[in-house]
Design an enzyme around this catalytic site. Sequence first.
Site, PDB file in Angstrom:
ATOM      1  CE  LYS A 176      -4.218   1.497   2.380  1.00 40.63           C
ATOM      2  NZ  LYS A 176      -5.044   1.778   1.205  1.00 40.63           N
TER       3      LYS A 176
HETATM    4  N1  PMP Z   1      -7.508  -1.859  -3.092  1.00 40.44           N
HETATM    5  C1  PMP Z   1      -6.974  -0.632  -2.911  1.00 40.44           C
HETATM    6  C2  PMP Z   1      -6.174  -0.030  -4.013  1.00 40.44           C
HETATM    7  C3  PMP Z   1      -7.199   0.070  -1.705  1.00 40.44           C
HETATM    8  O1  PMP Z   1      -6.683   1.287  -1.537  1.00 40.44           O
HETATM    9  C4  PMP Z   1      -7.979  -0.529  -0.702  1.00 40.44           C
HETATM   10  C5  PMP Z   1      -8.243   0.202   0.580  1.00 40.44           C
HETATM   11  N2  PMP Z   1      -7.237  -0.032   1.532  1.00 40.44           N
HETATM   12  C6  PMP Z   1      -8.510  -1.818  -0.928  1.00 40.44           C
HETATM   13  C7  PMP Z   1      -8.252  -2.458  -2.138  1.00 40.44           C
HETATM   14  C8  PMP Z   1      -9.303  -2.532   0.123  1.00 40.44           C
HETATM   15  O2  PMP Z   1      -8.464  -2.984   1.147  1.00 40.44           O
HETATM   16  P1  PMP Z   1      -8.965  -3.099   2.659  1.00 40.44           P
HETATM   17  O3  PMP Z   1     -10.145  -3.990   2.650  1.00 40.44           O
HETATM   18  O4  PMP Z   1      -7.816  -3.659   3.396  1.00 40.44           O
HETATM   19  O5  PMP Z   1      -9.311  -1.716   3.089  1.00 40.44           O
END
Ligand code: PMP
Length: 301
Positions: free
Chosen positions: A145
């Site tokens: 991320k």
């Molecule tokens: N994909 C991206 C690109 C994101 O930014 C997020 C948000 N964090 C998600 C998927 C979903 O991940 P999560 O369920 O861990 O929030």
Amino acid sequence: MRPYEDAKVGLLTHGLQYGTGCFEGIRGYWVPENGELYLMQLREHYERLAISAKILMMQLPLSIDELIEVTAELAARNRFDSDIYVRPCIFKSAEDVGVRLHNVPDAFAIIPIPFTRYLDVNEGLKAGVSSWRRADDSAAPPRAKITGLYVNSALAKSEAVANGYDEAILLSHDGHVSEGSAENIFLVRRGVLYTPDPSQNVLEGCTRRSILEIARDEFDLPVVERSIDRSELYGADELFFTGTAAGVLHIRSVDHRLIGDGTMGPITKRLSGFYERVVRGKERAYERWLTPTYSGRTVKA
Ligand code: PMP
């Protein structure tokens, strides 16, 4: 711990200039009848942050257990009595010029704020396939991320909104469905739940993981992780996004094609309803995903 106004970074900070940072987005759910604020999947988020940091050659300053404790303490000291959003981040903190990962010190912060809704479309989202492709693992890994990678999401999101959609769906370089700008995507067809597998340049979402587990264990749904074609989206019985900020969000149309009859389908409804109960501490078996903020601490909301 210090007031937000006093936590400053300089203009030349490496992470700002080169995008060399990574972060998490965590939700806290306030449950007034329990006088408790539940932090959702802290461990899963910090485990992912540790991997993101490792990819960027950075080191978290505390163990996962310590990070969990510090986050709960921070939320408690703020005496929040509302839903919250927590943003931990680690970034290259040197204020000098020169792009690289090695020999740059890093800094870490956790910022909790009251939560305001991320996407608020009760009747379902209008999604459009983006002309921007998802970044490829061979160029910059979406599995991490990474701050700078959100340029990819921002380009897609703004294009989608300019074109009259609520959200973008990005395809990976080879043309398969990857994910939304900040959400994973799921498809239901003939009672089977499909989502792109982790090799499709997706962020491995914490919500994605919980929905897969809930689908299997609570609803006996067959779940398949595989590459998905763009045209499969049009023929889906149901489509939805998942994400920490968004929760489970039903998609009413893709590229102007109505999904089913456009209303939230029965499987999306069941999964979304169950997930909402889990995050508010109403499903015993899933309390292991929740860290209470106030119980066991002297600070009260
Ligand atoms: N994909 C991206 C690109 C994101 O930014 C997020 C948000 N964090 C998600 C998927 C979903 O991940 P999560 O369920 O861990 O929030």
